[in-house]
Write an enzyme that holds these catalytic residues in place. Structure first.
Site, PDB file in Angstrom:
ATOM      1  N   TYR A 122      67.475 119.329  17.762  1.00 46.78           N
ATOM      2  CA  TYR A 122      67.121 118.815  16.430  1.00 46.78           C
ATOM      3  C   TYR A 122      67.967 119.458  15.326  1.00 46.78           C
ATOM      4  O   TYR A 122      67.953 118.988  14.188  1.00 46.78           O
ATOM      5  CB  TYR A 122      65.634 119.048  16.115  1.00 46.78           C
ATOM      6  CG  TYR A 122      64.666 118.380  17.064  1.00 46.78           C
ATOM      7  CD1 TYR A 122      65.103 117.499  18.045  1.00 46.78           C
ATOM      8  CD2 TYR A 122      63.302 118.646  16.997  1.00 46.78           C
ATOM      9  CE1 TYR A 122      64.216 116.912  18.928  1.00 46.78           C
ATOM     10  CE2 TYR A 122      62.411 118.045  17.870  1.00 46.78           C
ATOM     11  CZ  TYR A 122      62.877 117.200  18.839  1.00 46.78           C
ATOM     12  OH  TYR A 122      61.991 116.623  19.715  1.00 46.78           O
ATOM     13  N   ASP A 146      56.767 121.533  16.196  1.00 47.72           N
ATOM     14  CA  ASP A 146      57.549 121.157  17.372  1.00 47.72           C
ATOM     15  C   ASP A 146      59.005 121.007  16.942  1.00 47.72           C
ATOM     16  O   ASP A 146      59.322 120.222  16.054  1.00 47.72           O
ATOM     17  CB  ASP A 146      57.037 119.817  17.935  1.00 47.72           C
ATOM     18  CG  ASP A 146      57.871 119.355  19.114  1.00 47.72           C
ATOM     19  OD1 ASP A 146      57.620 119.828  20.235  1.00 47.72           O
ATOM     20  OD2 ASP A 146      58.796 118.530  18.914  1.00 47.72           O
ATOM     21  N   HIS A 197      63.843 119.971  27.841  1.00 50.46           N
ATOM     22  CA  HIS A 197      63.757 118.768  26.997  1.00 50.46           C
ATOM     23  C   HIS A 197      63.846 117.470  27.803  1.00 50.46           C
ATOM     24  O   HIS A 197      63.080 116.529  27.566  1.00 50.46           O
ATOM     25  CB  HIS A 197      64.893 118.830  25.961  1.00 50.46           C
ATOM     26  CG  HIS A 197      64.607 118.082  24.707  1.00 50.46           C
ATOM     27  ND1 HIS A 197      65.098 118.459  23.488  1.00 50.46           N
ATOM     28  CD2 HIS A 197      63.898 116.952  24.464  1.00 50.46           C
ATOM     29  CE1 HIS A 197      64.691 117.616  22.551  1.00 50.46           C
ATOM     30  NE2 HIS A 197      63.965 116.688  23.131  1.00 50.46           N
TER      31      HIS A 197
HETATM   32  N1  NAP Z   1      60.559 115.500  23.691  1.00 49.56           N
HETATM   33  C1  NAP Z   1      61.264 114.464  23.273  1.00 49.56           C
HETATM   34  O1  NAP Z   1      62.172 113.977  23.958  1.00 49.56           O
HETATM   35  C2  NAP Z   1      60.955 113.873  21.948  1.00 49.56           C
HETATM   36  C3  NAP Z   1      61.499 112.629  21.587  1.00 49.56           C
HETATM   37  C4  NAP Z   1      61.190 112.114  20.340  1.00 49.56           C
HETATM   38  C5  NAP Z   1      60.332 112.801  19.484  1.00 49.56           C
HETATM   39  N2  NAP Z   1      59.833 114.016  19.843  1.00 49.56           N
HETATM   40  C6  NAP Z   1      58.949 114.797  18.951  1.00 49.56           C
HETATM   41  O2  NAP Z   1      57.872 113.963  18.550  1.00 49.56           O
HETATM   42  C7  NAP Z   1      57.809 113.943  17.128  1.00 49.56           C
HETATM   43  C8  NAP Z   1      57.220 112.644  16.634  1.00 49.56           C
HETATM   44  O3  NAP Z   1      57.921 111.524  17.115  1.00 49.56           O
HETATM   45  P1  NAP Z   1      58.815 110.570  16.178  1.00 49.56           P
HETATM   46  O4  NAP Z   1      59.262 111.340  15.012  1.00 49.56           O
HETATM   47  O5  NAP Z   1      59.822 109.944  17.058  1.00 49.56           O
HETATM   48  O6  NAP Z   1      57.831 109.400  15.779  1.00 49.56           O
HETATM   49  P2  NAP Z   1      56.325 109.218  15.232  1.00 49.56           P
HETATM   50  O7  NAP Z   1      55.729 110.510  14.858  1.00 49.56           O
HETATM   51  O8  NAP Z   1      55.639 108.355  16.214  1.00 49.56           O
HETATM   52  O9  NAP Z   1      56.573 108.315  13.957  1.00 49.56           O
HETATM   53  C9  NAP Z   1      57.219 108.794  12.814  1.00 49.56           C
HETATM   54  C10 NAP Z   1      57.410 107.596  11.882  1.00 49.56           C
HETATM   55  O10 NAP Z   1      56.120 107.148  11.416  1.00 49.56           O
HETATM   56  C11 NAP Z   1      56.080 107.227   9.999  1.00 49.56           C
HETATM   57  N3  NAP Z   1      54.743 107.735   9.628  1.00 49.56           N
HETATM   58  C12 NAP Z   1      54.259 108.972   9.875  1.00 49.56           C
HETATM   59  N4  NAP Z   1      52.988 109.073   9.453  1.00 49.56           N
HETATM   60  C13 NAP Z   1      52.668 107.887   8.891  1.00 49.56           C
HETATM   61  C14 NAP Z   1      51.493 107.400   8.272  1.00 49.56           C
HETATM   62  N5  NAP Z   1      50.408 108.148   8.160  1.00 49.56           N
HETATM   63  N6  NAP Z   1      51.505 106.126   7.806  1.00 49.56           N
HETATM   64  C15 NAP Z   1      52.620 105.355   7.935  1.00 49.56           C
HETATM   65  N7  NAP Z   1      53.749 105.772   8.532  1.00 49.56           N
HETATM   66  C16 NAP Z   1      53.780 107.025   8.996  1.00 49.56           C
HETATM   67  C17 NAP Z   1      57.174 108.182   9.586  1.00 49.56           C
HETATM   68  O11 NAP Z   1      57.664 107.824   8.316  1.00 49.56           O
HETATM   69  P3  NAP Z   1      58.116 108.921   7.222  1.00 49.56           P
HETATM   70  O12 NAP Z   1      58.851 110.005   7.939  1.00 49.56           O
HETATM   71  O13 NAP Z   1      58.966 108.113   6.306  1.00 49.56           O
HETATM   72  O14 NAP Z   1      56.869 109.432   6.562  1.00 49.56           O
HETATM   73  C18 NAP Z   1      58.229 107.932  10.672  1.00 49.56           C
HETATM   74  O15 NAP Z   1      59.005 106.794  10.356  1.00 49.56           O
HETATM   75  C19 NAP Z   1      59.261 114.175  16.718  1.00 49.56           C
HETATM   76  O16 NAP Z   1      59.392 114.528  15.361  1.00 49.56           O
HETATM   77  C20 NAP Z   1      59.655 115.259  17.682  1.00 49.56           C
HETATM   78  O17 NAP Z   1      59.162 116.523  17.239  1.00 49.56           O
HETATM   79  C21 NAP Z   1      60.121 114.548  21.066  1.00 49.56           C
END
Ligand code: NAP
Length: 279
Positions: free
Chosen positions: A49, A44, A107
């Site tokens: 980004y 994704d 988005h």
């Molecule tokens: N459409 C939209 O508007 C929108 C908005 C926000 C996000 N997104 C998409 O959604 C994706 C995911 O959301 P997000 O990045 O905001 O948050 P998330 O996936 O909910 O959380 C990521 C966080 O959790 C930690 N983490 C991941 N796996 C873990 C595990 N197994 N144990 C402990 N901690 C863990 C990561 O740390 P580390 O990285 O340090 O491992 C990071 O700090 C984004 O990357 C993006 O592609 C879309």
């Protein structure tokens, strides 16, 4: 093997994709290659980004055939409008080193609260997505951060209904009203920040279930969403976490546990609301 969810047009999307927002800040394209090593075949990304080039270099250098990978990108609200959206799509394809995308999303519905013309721009952007879909340049089209009232505006002129809506969804922020609406319309929800960007990971209620099932807290949070019929796109920086987040099969939460987790009062909300953002 990563199972899938079927969209209204029959396209199957992997149940767990790799969320790449901020993922390349430290390790660059190596982070994406690590995700491919871990077994992810769904990336994704988005114009916003600023990492589409790194994703494009990662998958091509990794040596995957294009059809082995599910690539999703998104058009930013400042690029909504028929021609601008098409240009943004072409730029995404160029950076991602592909001539088609598996999924392409709007988005956010609007730029900010003063964006009076948002509905018109969004509808024109959607018309561009429809044309690209009909030309075979995109396999599935959808939206992100659209609440029912945004979708109602879109559907006033849409020829094709969005197939997916990517929303902030996690324990503590389940947006039940929108989920009900999407179910009625046959639009698949998908969870961004499925781990609440780390904010709900250490909740003791999650910890108790992790102990019970012999899983990590992250695996419980992801299993919950999948058991609710919602695909997920977690982001992680280490190979171990990436694998953990992909390895969520082999157990299911009970109906009582799903109800309990669905009813936890709000925790971990990002603070980003589609009608209140200011880009
Ligand atoms: N459409 C939209 O508007 C929108 C908005 C926000 C996000 N997104 C998409 O959604 C994706 C995911 O959301 P997000 O990045 O905001 O948050 P998330 O996936 O909910 O959380 C990521 C966080 O959790 C930690 N983490 C991941 N796996 C873990 C595990 N197994 N144990 C402990 N901690 C863990 C990561 O740390 P580390 O990285 O340090 O491992 C990071 O700090 C984004 O990357 C993006 O592609 C879309």
């Amino acid at each position: 093997m990563n199972k899938g969810f079927t969209l209204s047009n029959g396209i199957v999307i992997p149940e767990v994709g790799f969320g790449s927002y901020l993922s390349t800040v430290n390790a660059g394209k190596e982070n994406i290659k690590m995700a491919l090593d871990a077994g992810y075949r769904y990336i994704d990304t988005a114009r916003f980004y600023n990492n589409e080039e790194e994703v494009g270099e990662a998958w091509t250098e990794y040596g995957l055939a294009r059809e082995e990978l599910f690539l999703c990108s998104k058009v930013w609200p400042t690029f909504l409008g028929y021609e601008k959206t098409k240009e943004s799509f072409e730029e995404s394809c160029r950076c991602l080193k592909t001539d088609y995308l598996d999924m392409y999303l709007i988005h956010w519905p609007k730029q900010n609260q003063k964006d009076d013309n948002w509905a018109e721009k969004m509808r024109e952007g959607w018309r561009a997505l429809e044309d690209l879909y009909e030309e075979g340049r995109i396999r599935a089209i959808g939206v992100s951060n659209f609440l029912p009232h945004h979708l109602m505006e879109l559907m006033k002129t849409a020829k094709i209904k969005p197939m997916l809506d990517q929303l902030e969804l996690h324990v503590g922020y389940m947006q039940e009203y929108t989920l009900n609406y999407l179910e009625g319309e046959g639009i698949l929800p998908q969870a961004w920040s499925p781990l609440g960007r780390g904010r709900v990971l250490n909740d003791t209620r999650i910890e108790e279930l992790a102990v019970k099932y012999g899983k990590t807290n992250a695996q419980i949070l992801l299993r919950f969403l999948l058991d609710r019929g919602i695909p997920v796109i977690p982001k992680a920086s280490s190979l171990e976490r990436m694998k953990q987040n992909l390895n969520v099969d082999g157990f299911r939460l009970s109906d009582e546990e799903i109800s309990y987790l669905s009813s936890i009062p709000e925790i971990g909300w990002s603070g980003e609301h589609p009608d209140m953002v200011d880009f």
